[in-house]
Design a protein around this motif. Structure first.
Motif, PDB file in Angstrom:
ATOM      1  N   MET A   1      24.969  44.187  51.788  1.00 34.94           N
ATOM      2  CA  MET A   1      24.038  45.144  52.217  1.00 34.94           C
ATOM      3  C   MET A   1      22.908  44.275  52.961  1.00 34.94           C
ATOM      4  O   MET A   1      22.745  43.134  52.414  1.00 34.94           O
ATOM      5  N   ALA A   2      22.210  44.872  53.842  1.00 35.82           N
ATOM      6  CA  ALA A   2      21.169  44.085  54.726  1.00 35.82           C
ATOM      7  C   ALA A   2      20.072  44.292  53.714  1.00 35.82           C
ATOM      8  O   ALA A   2      19.376  45.155  53.519  1.00 35.82           O
ATOM      9  N   THR A   3      19.401  42.961  53.950  1.00 35.81           N
ATOM     10  CA  THR A   3      17.926  43.119  53.306  1.00 35.81           C
ATOM     11  C   THR A   3      16.943  42.750  54.503  1.00 35.81           C
ATOM     12  O   THR A   3      16.973  41.536  55.241  1.00 35.81           O
ATOM     13  N   ASP A 112      20.146  34.595  54.094  1.00 36.84           N
ATOM     14  CA  ASP A 112      21.450  34.781  53.404  1.00 36.84           C
ATOM     15  C   ASP A 112      22.308  35.700  54.262  1.00 36.84           C
ATOM     16  O   ASP A 112      23.621  35.640  54.102  1.00 36.84           O
ATOM     17  N   ASP A 113      21.788  36.681  54.580  1.00 34.71           N
ATOM     18  CA  ASP A 113      22.441  37.748  55.468  1.00 34.71           C
ATOM     19  C   ASP A 113      23.068  37.010  56.470  1.00 34.71           C
ATOM     20  O   ASP A 113      24.563  37.250  56.974  1.00 34.71           O
ATOM     21  N   TYR A 114      22.579  36.201  57.104  1.00 31.25           N
ATOM     22  CA  TYR A 114      22.932  35.593  58.301  1.00 31.25           C
ATOM     23  C   TYR A 114      24.200  34.501  57.759  1.00 31.25           C
ATOM     24  O   TYR A 114      25.148  34.494  58.570  1.00 31.25           O
ATOM     25  N   GLN A 115      23.981  33.989  56.772  1.00 34.48           N
ATOM     26  CA  GLN A 115      24.849  33.112  56.243  1.00 34.48           C
ATOM     27  C   GLN A 115      26.179  33.652  55.734  1.00 34.48           C
ATOM     28  O   GLN A 115      27.271  33.476  56.050  1.00 34.48           O
ATOM     29  N   ASN A 116      26.184  34.751  55.093  1.00 36.95           N
ATOM     30  CA  ASN A 116      26.914  35.598  54.665  1.00 36.95           C
ATOM     31  C   ASN A 116      27.751  36.862  55.755  1.00 36.95           C
ATOM     32  O   ASN A 116      28.749  37.554  55.272  1.00 36.95           O
ATOM     33  N   ASN A 203      26.103  47.933  56.275  1.00 43.13           N
ATOM     34  CA  ASN A 203      26.817  46.668  55.744  1.00 43.13           C
ATOM     35  C   ASN A 203      26.693  45.918  56.761  1.00 43.13           C
ATOM     36  O   ASN A 203      27.391  44.728  56.616  1.00 43.13           O
ATOM     37  N   ALA A 204      26.301  45.908  58.079  1.00 46.05           N
ATOM     38  CA  ALA A 204      26.242  44.912  59.280  1.00 46.05           C
ATOM     39  C   ALA A 204      25.171  45.359  60.021  1.00 46.05           C
ATOM     40  O   ALA A 204      24.783  46.520  60.471  1.00 46.05           O
ATOM     41  N   ALA A 384      31.983  41.142  67.162  1.00 47.22           N
ATOM     42  CA  ALA A 384      31.112  40.509  66.250  1.00 47.22           C
ATOM     43  C   ALA A 384      32.071  40.816  64.759  1.00 47.22           C
ATOM     44  O   ALA A 384      31.965  40.012  63.876  1.00 47.22           O
ATOM     45  N   ASP A 385      32.609  42.164  64.566  1.00 41.32           N
ATOM     46  CA  ASP A 385      32.943  42.686  63.416  1.00 41.32           C
ATOM     47  C   ASP A 385      34.278  41.716  63.157  1.00 41.32           C
ATOM     48  O   ASP A 385      34.541  41.804  62.048  1.00 41.32           O
ATOM     49  N   GLU A 386      35.036  41.277  64.052  1.00 41.10           N
ATOM     50  CA  GLU A 386      36.239  40.582  63.889  1.00 41.10           C
ATOM     51  C   GLU A 386      35.969  39.010  63.682  1.00 41.10           C
ATOM     52  O   GLU A 386      37.097  38.195  63.607  1.00 41.10           O
ATOM     53  N   GLY A 387      34.484  38.732  63.814  1.00 38.55           N
ATOM     54  CA  GLY A 387      34.039  37.383  63.459  1.00 38.55           C
ATOM     55  C   GLY A 387      34.472  36.645  64.836  1.00 38.55           C
ATOM     56  O   GLY A 387      34.773  35.365  64.720  1.00 38.55           O
ATOM     57  N   LYS A 388      34.489  37.053  65.981  1.00 40.80           N
ATOM     58  CA  LYS A 388      35.062  36.301  67.023  1.00 40.80           C
ATOM     59  C   LYS A 388      33.649  36.194  68.000  1.00 40.80           C
ATOM     60  O   LYS A 388      32.761  36.567  67.921  1.00 40.80           O
TER      61      LYS A 388
END
Length: 416
Positions: A1-3, A112-116, A203-204, A384-388
């Protein structure tokens, strides 16, 4: 979840906001930046590009340039040009261009949200470009340029935004390029609680623009964690300055291409190669594509409408982009442009400059130009959702966020 949390922004005095607000540091080349600071001596560009305040022959990445930025910033904080709010708040930042409004929430996002990968990326970054902003943020002890984030539309957040905007704005001005800028402070406890909760349910969140600024802010935060092994996670260096916009308010413009040579082809032979991968129609005038899969082509002053052929289309979210189709089926195999990031034969022209700029380039120094249909925010989300990662120069957002209106201190977060 986003902070996404409130913070004690450092902001220009209301009477100076219009003069201080500046376009992002990377919009200008060195010569243009110096001209802009001369035009407006209060421009925040003098801090974001502090070489403008140094000798003309200085290396723009010299240590004394970053120290100059620090000294100028803290001098202005000390003399009251900038003030800091007494308690953590959210803020609203509205930009109106050509009658079209978009309103973002100014806040701090978590490294941390960026890292995760809760905060998702769609572009790769270059280390040398990161290093400049790493030095700037670290030495200034402040984040001065906000990262442009996007989130999926949320009706509850819209209600909060509408309510806050009924109050009096903290600033309201029109910049020289005709963009209206307005800002509000969100300081009521219930509204702060609601905003934090609503982002916490997401969540994103997506980087729309500012990948290098984001990467630099994160790396400074990680560096300071290493320097403070007893850190709690609540320190200001664990968060970075952001403005978050709902997906349905954003404008992505076309990002067009112009190429200097036909790689040895005559115009007639090149047109034959184009017809292998596109349906080609001679146009009566300038072509501005109206839907995905359409392209305009100015070849030697004559416009054609191109349409991609289904047999060559791909389903992968990156390969399905129009910019990918053009690169994969024409720019690389025919014009020999293997790496558009480094090939000097290709120029990228943002849609804000108009199709006329493509005609000018073909008339002056290019042999062919392509007008594109804009990448959509949904396509950005899918990639972005596919990490590409998207190809270079896939998106052009307008209007640009101004720097200097909201600053985030990353020391103890307070003016000394």
């Amino acid at each position: 979840m986003a902070t996404i949390r409130p913070f004690r922004a450092v902001r220009p005095r209301a009477d100076l906001a219009s003069r201080i607000a500046a376009l992002p540091y990377d919009v200008y080349n060195r010569h243009e930046a110096r001209i802009e600071v001369k035009r407006e001596p209060e421009s925040f560009l003098q801090i974001d590009r502090a070489e403008t305040m140094c000798a003309e022959d200085i290396d723009i990445y010299a240590p004394e340039v970053y120290q100059k930025a620090h000294d100028l910033l803290w001098e202005k904080i000390g003399n009251g040009t900038f003030v800091q709010d007494e308690k953590p708040c959210y803020y609203l930042y509205e930009l109106i261009m050509d009658g079209r409004s978009q309103t973002g929430i100014v806040a701090c996002a978590s490294i941390d949200d960026y890292q995760n990968q809760v905060i998702k990326k769609h572009e790769c970054t270059r280390e040398e470009k990161e290093q400049d902003r790493i030095c700037h943020v670290d030495i200034c002890d402040a984040q001065t340029g906000p990262i442009f984030l996007a989130y999926r539309k949320n009706e509850e957040l819209k209600k909060v935004i509408r309510k806050v905007k009924q109050g009096e704005a903290e600033f309201d001005f029109t910049s020289p390029d005709g963009i209206i800028h307005r800002g509000w402070k969100v300081d009521e406890a219930e509204e702060i609680k609601n905003i934090q909760r609503l982002f916490g349910e997401m969540n994103a969140i997506y980087i729309a623009d500012g990948h290098h600024r984001a990467a630099s802010a994160v790396k400074v935060g990680l560096k300071r964690r290493a320097q403070h092994p007893d850190y709690t996670g609540e320190e200001e260096f664990n968060f970075f300055l952001s403005v978050l916009f709902s997906e349905d308010e954003l404008l992505i413009m076309d990002y067009n291409r112009a190429v200097r040579s036909l790689n040895g082809y005559t115009e007639e032979n090149f047109l034959d190669k184009v017809k292998e991968k596109f349906t080609v129609t001679l146009a009566e005038g300038v072509v501005k594509p109206e839907k995905k899969g359409q392209f305009g082509m100015d070849l030697g002053g004559i416009w054609y409408l191109l349409e991609s052929k289904e047999v060559y289309q791909k389903k992968d979210p990156v390969e399905a982009l129009d910019v990918s189709y053009l690169q994969r089926e024409l720019l690389f195999p025919v014009l020999g442009i293997e790496d558009p990031k480094t090939d000097e034969r290709i120029s990228f022209i943002g849609g804000i400059r108009g199709i006329g700029e493509l005609e000018r380039r073909v008339n002056e120094d290019c042999q062919v130009a392509f007008s594109m249909y804009p990448t959509t925010i949904q396509e950005l989300f899918e990639v972005a959702d596919e990490g590409k990662l998207m190809p270079p120069k896939s998106t052009w957002f307008e209007p640009k966020l101004r720097s200097g209106l909201f600053l985030h201190l990353i020391g103890d977060g307070k003016i000394q």
